[in-house]
Scaffold this active site. Structure first.
Site, PDB file in Angstrom:
ATOM      1  N   THR A  98     -18.912 -22.680 -48.504  1.00  0.00           N
ATOM      2  CA  THR A  98     -19.261 -23.579 -49.601  1.00  0.00           C
ATOM      3  C   THR A  98     -20.540 -23.034 -50.215  1.00  0.00           C
ATOM      4  OG1 THR A  98     -18.223 -25.501 -48.590  1.00  0.00           O
ATOM      5  CG2 THR A  98     -19.900 -25.921 -50.264  1.00  0.00           C
ATOM      6  N   LYS A 173     -14.894 -27.943 -54.955  1.00  0.00           N
ATOM      7  CA  LYS A 173     -15.540 -28.399 -53.716  1.00  0.00           C
ATOM      8  C   LYS A 173     -16.749 -29.273 -54.037  1.00  0.00           C
ATOM      9  CE  LYS A 173     -16.483 -28.790 -49.333  1.00  0.00           C
ATOM     10  NZ  LYS A 173     -16.699 -27.668 -48.400  1.00  0.00           N
ATOM     11  N   LYS A 241     -27.389 -29.276 -48.335  1.00  0.00           N
ATOM     12  CA  LYS A 241     -27.219 -27.960 -48.957  1.00  0.00           C
ATOM     13  C   LYS A 241     -26.143 -28.025 -50.043  1.00  0.00           C
ATOM     14  CE  LYS A 241     -24.382 -25.024 -47.563  1.00  0.00           C
ATOM     15  NZ  LYS A 241     -23.012 -24.530 -47.922  1.00  0.00           N
TER      16      LYS A 241
END
Length: 287
Positions: A98, A173, A241
């Site tokens: 990711t 995502k 994050k």
């Protein structure tokens, strides 16, 4: 059956690489920054390990990666010992990290310059999904490259889809993480409200989960949230994050994410109280 490499044997990569070997029947060579982890994987699944990403990628049809962030991804792909230096023309690099859409586009351009393919393919489903081989994979890249790697991805995915050109997988995502953040906060507030009102929290969930309030988070996390147990999946520090990537992309693209920004601050409070490694449902501890 193909010869494939897998770079990064964390909580996601370790089982994913195992599915490629066992379910997919592929010849698998692995690389991990900590060599002992690679040796553990070989001991469990067979296959082979390599001392560098470049050595792992040499001669492979597909090279997979699942590392921490943009800088980790550049570290395993670029440079003299990076995977890109070892990949042959016509191969495809599949990135399950990711990361940002920008780094996906950057690496796609470099891959094209070197005459091989690149697919950004972040996953959803967490450690449990990786271990059971039931991940959802959202991909960005050229349709020809996607068609070549989708059969291999099916060894550990329940659903895989090409979302658009390079970067589209990472952007999708981001949508996934935005939605999860809001759902976990809403579930936390709902359970907190039920407790303050003197209701049986479990009975409340038993009822409302049969209606429009139902969600994966409710079905899979409410019991551990009520019990105050937060060792069941994706960690707060990793969610922060990911949300930072979302908020940065929103600033560039002019999107408004007020709830996401607020939930990110709440996760910051959880981190500050020592909960950086708790799973994301630990938002309820703020209440």
């Amino acid at each position: 059956m193909s010869k494939v490499a897998f770079l990064g044997l964390g909580v996601m990569g370790f089982p994913i690489a195992g599915h490629l070997k066992v379910r997919g029947g592929h010849e698998v060579v692995v690389y991990n920054r900590t060599a002992a982890t690679a040796a553990k994987w070989v001991g469990k699944f067979g296959g082979a390990s390599a001392p560098t990403p470049r050595a792992a990628a040499a001669g492979c049809d597909i090279v997979f990666a699942c590392v921490g962030n943009d800088s980790d991804l550049r570290a395993v792909t670029l440079g003299e010992e990076g995977a890109f230096a070892g990949m042959r023309p016509g191969a495809v690099f599949v990135d399950h990290t990711t990361a940002s859409a920008n780094v996906a586009r950057e690496l796609d351009r470099e891959a094209k310059r070197r005459k091989f393919g690149f697919v950004d393919a972040p996953v959803s489903g967490g450690q449990a999904g990786a271990e059971s081989g039931q991940l959802t994979v959202m991909c960005g890249g050229d349709s020809e490259d996607y068609a070549r790697v989708e059969p291999a991805i099916s060894a550990y995915a329940r659903f895989c889809c090409l979302m658009g050109p390079s970067g589209a997988g990472q952007l999708t995502k981001m949508v996934n993480q935005i939605c999860i953040a809001g759902l976990v906060q809403a579930l936390s507030e709902g359970l907190g409200f039920a407790k303050a009102a003197g209701l049986d929290q479990q009975l409340v969930v038993d009822v409302i989960s049969k209606g429009a309030a139902q969600s994966w988070q409710m079905d899979n996390r409410h019991k551990t949230m009520i019990a105050g147990e937060f060792n069941f999946g994706f960690a707060v520090e990793w969610m922060r994050k990911d949300l930072a990537i979302c908020l940065d992309e929103a600033r560039r693209g002019g999107a408004s994410l007020p709830v996401t920004a607020l939930v990110d601050q709440f996760y910051g409070e959880v981190q500050a109280k020592g909960g950086g490694r708790w799973d994301t449902s630990s938002l309820i501890t703020r209440l």
